[in-house]
Design a protein around this motif. Structure first.
Motif, mmCIF file in Angstrom:
data_model
loop_
_atom_site.group_PDB
_atom_site.id
_atom_site.type_symbol
_atom_site.label_atom_id
_atom_site.label_comp_id
_atom_site.label_asym_id
_atom_site.label_seq_id
_atom_site.Cartn_x
_atom_site.Cartn_y
_atom_site.Cartn_z
ATOM 1 N N ILE A 80 69.511 9.648 10.720
ATOM 2 C CA ILE A 80 68.274 10.129 11.345
ATOM 3 C C ILE A 80 67.085 9.379 10.745
ATOM 4 C CG2 ILE A 80 66.740 12.110 11.590
ATOM 5 C CD1 ILE A 80 69.168 13.893 11.809
ATOM 6 N N VAL A 99 54.343 20.231 24.546
ATOM 7 C CA VAL A 99 53.181 20.961 24.042
ATOM 8 C C VAL A 99 52.215 20.080 23.252
ATOM 9 C CG1 VAL A 99 54.358 23.187 23.997
ATOM 10 C CG2 VAL A 99 54.457 21.714 21.989
ATOM 11 N N LEU A 100 52.549 18.796 23.147
ATOM 12 C CA LEU A 100 51.630 17.909 22.437
ATOM 13 C C LEU A 100 50.945 16.956 23.412
ATOM 14 C CD1 LEU A 100 53.680 16.905 19.251
ATOM 15 C CD2 LEU A 100 52.100 18.809 19.554
ATOM 16 N N PHE A 108 53.106 11.713 16.202
ATOM 17 C CA PHE A 108 54.190 12.523 15.653
ATOM 18 C C PHE A 108 55.167 11.719 14.786
ATOM 19 C CE2 PHE A 108 58.426 14.448 16.454
ATOM 20 C CZ PHE A 108 58.204 15.638 15.800
ATOM 21 N N LEU A 111 53.682 10.776 11.562
ATOM 22 C CA LEU A 111 53.575 11.919 10.662
ATOM 23 C C LEU A 111 54.888 12.158 9.933
ATOM 24 C CD1 LEU A 111 51.554 14.677 12.466
ATOM 25 C CD2 LEU A 111 51.357 14.029 10.078
ATOM 26 N N MET A 112 55.980 11.982 10.682
ATOM 27 C CA MET A 112 57.294 12.172 10.082
ATOM 28 C C MET A 112 57.529 11.168 8.959
ATOM 29 S SD MET A 112 58.755 14.678 11.553
ATOM 30 C CE MET A 112 57.208 15.506 11.872
ATOM 31 N N MET B 1 51.924 19.429 11.714
ATOM 32 C CA MET B 1 52.293 19.125 13.102
ATOM 33 C C MET B 1 53.420 20.025 13.573
ATOM 34 S SD MET B 1 51.495 17.036 15.653
ATOM 35 C CE MET B 1 51.318 15.278 15.749
ATOM 36 N N LEU B 2 54.416 20.247 12.697
ATOM 37 C CA LEU B 2 55.518 21.142 13.060
ATOM 38 C C LEU B 2 54.984 22.536 13.355
ATOM 39 C CD1 LEU B 2 58.542 20.397 10.725
ATOM 40 C CD2 LEU B 2 58.296 19.947 13.161
ATOM 41 N N LYS B 4 52.009 23.239 14.395
ATOM 42 C CA LYS B 4 51.299 23.159 15.671
ATOM 43 C C LYS B 4 52.292 23.245 16.830
ATOM 44 C CE LYS B 4 47.792 20.031 15.954
ATOM 45 N NZ LYS B 4 47.335 18.633 16.113
ATOM 46 N N ILE B 5 53.371 22.481 16.712
ATOM 47 C CA ILE B 5 54.373 22.478 17.782
ATOM 48 C C ILE B 5 54.977 23.865 17.938
ATOM 49 C CG2 ILE B 5 56.604 21.569 18.535
ATOM 50 C CD1 ILE B 5 55.937 18.992 17.070
ATOM 51 N N ARG B 8 52.488 26.260 19.526
ATOM 52 C CA ARG B 8 52.268 26.026 20.956
ATOM 53 C C ARG B 8 53.519 26.354 21.764
ATOM 54 N NH1 ARG B 8 49.095 20.307 20.948
ATOM 55 N NH2 ARG B 8 47.286 20.952 19.737
ATOM 56 N N ASN B 9 54.698 26.149 21.157
ATOM 57 C CA ASN B 9 55.930 26.452 21.877
ATOM 58 C C ASN B 9 56.012 27.921 22.284
ATOM 59 O OD1 ASN B 9 57.221 24.031 22.215
ATOM 60 N ND2 ASN B 9 58.243 24.111 20.223
ATOM 61 N N ARG B 12 54.562 28.559 25.636
ATOM 62 C CA ARG B 12 55.092 27.848 26.797
ATOM 63 C C ARG B 12 55.575 28.824 27.833
ATOM 64 N NH1 ARG B 12 58.726 23.039 24.454
ATOM 65 N NH2 ARG B 12 59.464 22.759 26.571
ATOM 66 N N LEU B 304 63.570 13.256 13.978
ATOM 67 C CA LEU B 304 63.253 14.539 13.357
ATOM 68 C C LEU B 304 64.536 15.032 12.694
ATOM 69 C CD1 LEU B 304 60.776 16.496 13.310
ATOM 70 C CD2 LEU B 304 61.946 17.808 15.050
ATOM 71 N N LYS B 308 63.908 19.655 9.508
ATOM 72 C CA LYS B 308 62.656 19.896 10.229
ATOM 73 C C LYS B 308 62.885 20.628 11.541
ATOM 74 C CE LYS B 308 59.834 16.459 8.013
ATOM 75 N NZ LYS B 308 59.894 15.021 7.726
#
Ligand SMILES: Nc1ncnc2c1ncn2[C@@H]1O[C@H](COP(=O)(O)OP(=O)(O)OP(=O)(O)O)[C@@H](O)[C@H]1O
Ligand SMILES: [Mg+2]
Lengths: 227, 405
Positions: A80, A99-100, A108, A111-112, B1-2, B4-5, B8-9, B12, B304, B308
């Motif tokens: 990964i 959602v982004l 993204f 950021l990772m 960011m996670l 945030k995701i 927001r999820n 949905r 990812l 995460k």
């Protein structure tokens, strides 16, 4: 010669009632800066081959090297991480996180990788401008057309400065104008920035723009033509 | 960011998330409010028990409570009281002489429990003077006044100034009778006690029973905090090892059990509701994960890592639970506060409760610690609920997930 991708007698057999040899002893070397199309009829093994090269699937036999590194020995987690750092992906659809925004989707990946904010912002801006979406930065995927979404996906794929970009039928869901547009962008990135692209396709117009065309039939390379 | 995701999820599928949030809020509101209601009822009962029946602790001869015989008195009781009162936490004491008695009026004979008190001391401990519904608190009758309950007045057909004959056993076991005159009628709010308790002057009862002035059967002690009841009782017990000193919790059978069960009950109710809600949260989140198979596969494909992905789904579930849960707690808090100050009148059912010693008007209440504990329970529930969908997401194989359409 140093290849970005080097496969050696790679095969993939799917077990089942009738085992399917989806990829059959393929030797394929891709050089840095190439713009390669993998073509062939449906079921010929294009997706299977790309997935193995991208480290998403493991070959039944044979070896794959990316940038000289053998993939076979890697753990799932290392894989990964390797994908994150070395390979850019563009899929046929569902490329983006709904959602982004376009900007956040591109950011993204960086950021990772714990890239700092200033660098991120600068790169996102540059990439989205290169794919012609500087005015759509804050739009969510649902507010973008299919072509625009694929362009964000290309920007996202390039965000981590990968060794190469793998694209499995990136234009399959696009109309001819968007297809043209996406290919223009890919070709320009290839030419001006030396980005290596490997993509699969059915579309003759896409095939026509490739500088190298590898044809698969029943999992075997039947022709490999540079132009 | 996670984060945030994840956040927001949740939005949905607004309706689905709102349904879960509302279910959580309603469930916790109901559970917490029920707990508060029950706790309010119990606390009132405890206050009643302490303030008008048992006081915080009582001192007896070790045999007295079991046998209720005149001979099991405590010698030198006023000195003991003086010693107990020297503790700064002690508010009031009442020294009592107690005897079972036959009470006779012109109409009826029946059993009673005669309690000989010093009126001034007794009222400081049990507020007996505030429970007078007719007549006066030991005022107006010169010889042998007796305070009886409204219930007794009705069943014995007694009125103010009526004469009653009381027959008791004296110190030597002789049966002695003497006449008393009703000085007042009380109603305590506890039907069971009202059935039997009658109050007379301690001196009067002592002289009938042939007891000396310093021989009491019972010393009831009121202190300034419920929590100090047991430690203070223990201190007194150490000072008088030959006497029996018992805190209110141990004075009535089942009291300790009832109080402790009351605390458990609150968590039990909330726990059951949380388990039910747990399943609805898990169900919702599993659906959300299944729907996003391709998307999660794509995220894993582009880099990812599993940790995460796991975190993202965990957070999503936690957020969902942590909106609904606290919302329910907040509504419950507001409800408990408002009904706590106005009180809920149980009306007709209240009469029955009253017979059992409970107050007919319940003032729900819940202490901070309970709110904290319930919050912790919600959090644990949320963590458990989060685990399953997150594990489900982990098991996705990216190459298969992205092939699915
Ligand atoms: N998970 C699987 N299990 C069993 N067989 C599979 C699996 N995935 C693919 N195959 C088979 O492997 C062969 C190659 O499939 P692949 O998807 O690589 O072809 P493709 O060239 O990408 O086709 P298309 O152009 O339709 O996308 C097919 O015969 C397919 O049925
Ligand atoms: Mg395919």
């Amino acid at each position: 010669m140093n290849y970005v991708i080097e496969t050696n007698q790679v095969s993939k057999i799917y077990d089942g009632v009738v085992p399917v040899k989806a990829v059959d002893e393929v030797d394929l070397n891709i050089e840095n800066g190439e713009f390669t199309a993998i073509v062939g009829p449906s079921g010929s093994g294009k997706t299977t081959l790309l997935n193995m090269v991208g480290g998403l699937d493991r070959p039944t036999s044979g070896s794959i090297k990316v940038n000289g590194q053998e993939l076979a020995g890697m753990s799932e987690n290392d894989m990964i991480d390797f994908r994150l750092k070395h390979i850019g992906f563009v899929f046929q659809s569902y490329n983006l996180i709904p959602v982004l925004t376009a900007k956040e989707n591109t950011e993204f990946i960086m950021l990772m990788q714990n890239i700092d904010r200033a660098t991120r912002n600068e790169r996102v801006e540059k990439l989205l401008t290169e794919v012609g979406l500087e005015d759509k930065m804050n739009s969510r995927p649902s507010q973008l057309s299919g072509g625009q979404q694929q362009r964000v996906a290309v920007a996202r794929a390039l965000a981590s400065k990968p060794d190469f970009v793998l694209a499995d039928e990136p234009t399959a869901n696009l109309d001819s104008k968007s297809t043209e547009n996406l290919l223009d962008i890919m070709a320009r990135l290839n030419k001006e920035e030396g980005v290596t692209f490997v993509f699969s396709t059915h579309d003759q117009r896409v095939i026509d723009r490739a500088r190298r065309v590898v044809t698969l039939v029943d999992g075997k390379i039947s022709s490999d033509e540079r132009r | 960011m996670l984060i945030k995701i994840a956040w927001r999820n949740i939005w949905r599928n607004k309706i689905r998330s709102l349904v879960v949030i509302i279910a959580l809020a309603l469930g916790l509101w109901a559970g917490t409010f029920t707990s508060g209601f029950y706790k309010g009822m119990m606390d009132q009962r405890i206050n009643d028990v302490i303030e008008s029946e048992m006081s915080h602790f009582q001192v007896h001869d070790t045999n007295f409570r079991e046998e209720l015989l005149a001979k099991y008195y405590m010698e030198g009781a006023p000195d003991i009281i003086e010693k107990i009162e020297s503790d700064e936490n002690v508010l009031a004491t009442s020294g009592r002489v107690i005897s079972t008695a036959m009470m006779g009026s012109a109409n009826k004979n029946g059993g009673a429990k005669l309690i000989g008190i010093d009126p001034d001391h007794e009222k400081a401990v049990t507020n007996l003077d505030t429970k007078i519904v007719d007549g006066a608190y030991f005022e107006g009758v010169k010889r042998n006044p007796i305070l009886i309950s409204q219930k007794m007045a009705e069943s014995f057909k007694l009125k103010l100034r009526s004469k009653v004959i009381l027959t008791v056993q004296d110190l030597s076991g002789e049966i002695v009778a003497s006449s008393f005159r009703v000085v007042g009628i009380y109603k305590s709010g506890n039907g069971m006690l009202d059935e039997v308790n009658a109050y007379v002057n301690r001196d009067d009862l002592q002289s009938i029973m042939n007891l000396d002035q310093d021989q009491y059967h019972e010393i009831a002690v009121l202190i300034n905090s419920h929590d100090l009841a047991e430690p203070t009782a223990k201190k007194v017990q150490e000072m008088y090892p030959t006497l029996e000193v018992k805190a209110w919790l141990d004075l009535a059978t089942g009291m300790r059990y009832m109080v402790e069960a009351g605390d458990t009950f609150a968590y039990f109710i909330v726990g059951i509701i949380l388990v039910a809600l747990l399943f609805s949260v898990i169900n919702t989140m599993l659906m959300a994960v299944m729907e996003r198979t391709r998307e999660i596969g794509m995220l894993m494909a582009v880099g990812l890592n599993r940790r995460k992905v796991f975190l993202m789904i965990m957070m999503e579930t936690l957020f969902l639970s942590m909106i609904g849960g606290p919302l329910g707690l907040l509504i419950a808090y507001l409800f408990i506060q408002s009904t706590g100050s106005s009180g809920i009148d149980l009306g007709a059912i209240g009469e029955t409760y009253n017979e059992l010693g409970f107050s007919a008007v319940v003032r729900p209440q819940l202490d901070l610690q309970s709110y904290i504990n319930i919050s912790v329970m919600i959090f644990i529930m949320a963590m458990i609920a989060a685990l399953f969908p997150a594990l489900k997401a982990l098991r996705l194989n990216p190459s298969e997930a992205i092939r699915k359409i």
